[in-house]
Design a protein around this motif. Sequence first.
Motif, short mmCIF file in Angstrom:
data_model
loop_
_atom_site.label_atom_id
_atom_site.label_comp_id
_atom_site.label_asym_id
_atom_site.label_seq_id
_atom_site.Cartn_x
_atom_site.Cartn_y
_atom_site.Cartn_z
N GLU A 1 7.51 3.02 2.31
CA GLU A 1 7.88 1.72 2.87
C GLU A 1 7.66 1.69 4.38
O GLU A 1 7.15 0.71 4.93
CB GLU A 1 9.34 1.41 2.56
N SER A 2 8.02 2.76 5.08
CA SER A 2 7.84 2.80 6.53
C SER A 2 6.35 2.76 6.89
O SER A 2 5.96 2.09 7.86
CB SER A 2 8.50 4.04 7.11
N PHE A 3 5.52 3.43 6.11
CA PHE A 3 4.08 3.42 6.40
C PHE A 3 3.48 2.03 6.13
O PHE A 3 2.61 1.57 6.88
CB PHE A 3 3.37 4.46 5.54
N ARG A 4 3.97 1.35 5.08
CA ARG A 4 3.46 0.00 4.80
C ARG A 4 3.79 -0.95 5.95
O ARG A 4 2.99 -1.81 6.31
CB ARG A 4 4.05 -0.52 3.49
N ARG A 5 4.96 -0.79 6.54
CA ARG A 5 5.31 -1.64 7.68
C ARG A 5 4.35 -1.43 8.84
O ARG A 5 3.86 -2.39 9.45
CB ARG A 5 6.75 -1.35 8.12
#
Length: 310
Positions: free
Chosen positions: A254-258
Amino acid sequence: MKFLLILSTVLILTACVPRSQYATLVTERDYYRQEALTADSIAAARALTASDSTQREAATQRRQIRQIEELTATNINLEKTLRELRGTYEDLLQQNSLLLSGTESEVSRLQEDLRARSAELSRAEAEAERRARELAAREQQVSSLTLANPSRGTSPVDPLKDAVLLTDRLYDEVHQLMLAAANDGYLLVRQTENTLQLSLSDSLLFEADQRISLEGQRLVQRLAATLRNYPRAEYRLVGHAESKEGNTELAYEESFRRAMRVATVLTTFGIDGGRILPAGVGFYGSEISDLPGGGSPDRRTDLIISFPAT
């Protein structure tokens, strides 16, 4: 019949009664005759009246029957007309739906094409602007070079000092931009002499489903317009995510998608993608304890801007 009976009686009696009695009998006979005629007239009048009443009722019934038949025929015609009108209305609705769907599809296609062309034009303009600035900077450096002492090997151009000056100027510009764009939910700090960190809360950038919101796109567009003036800058985008039942992998994804979504918008608005490095750290590496306005530091994206001192 009654009259004949009376007449017979009178004749019989006249044969053996005096004249005075005969006259009386004649008078009675005339009286009863008149009564018989009157009775017959009344009976005939009643019969005629009954016949007229029956005829009038029959005529009224026939007239009512005709009216009912006419109303029934009218109702049938109205129902037929109503069915035809409903069919026509449904056909028009279907044609209108097809027309609207086709129009919306065409408008969406044109808007998407326009956005793609605008993004391509922005990238081309940014690239041309970056190349022009790099060329101007190199020409300025070359023109400012003087013959230095070979034993010292020094140059009047100090790369670190130049990077620090660029960092100072960019800090002021980003600070003014964020003051105008948001009341809170961000934090701008200077990590080193030539490095800035802009931390943006999740509420400033994303919708509930983690797509970048319209306000988030506008904010990134304004940042890109400022950053395009610094072609030497390099960027790291670091996404953060809160712990979800201790699942490190989900938090990292999720953090990488952001970070990737913000990087994509930056490149759309003219920032060289080769100078952007997106990364995600999951729920690790939250160096800041809080964001102004109560934003969660575990749901943020850090834009780290640096100027190489080389």
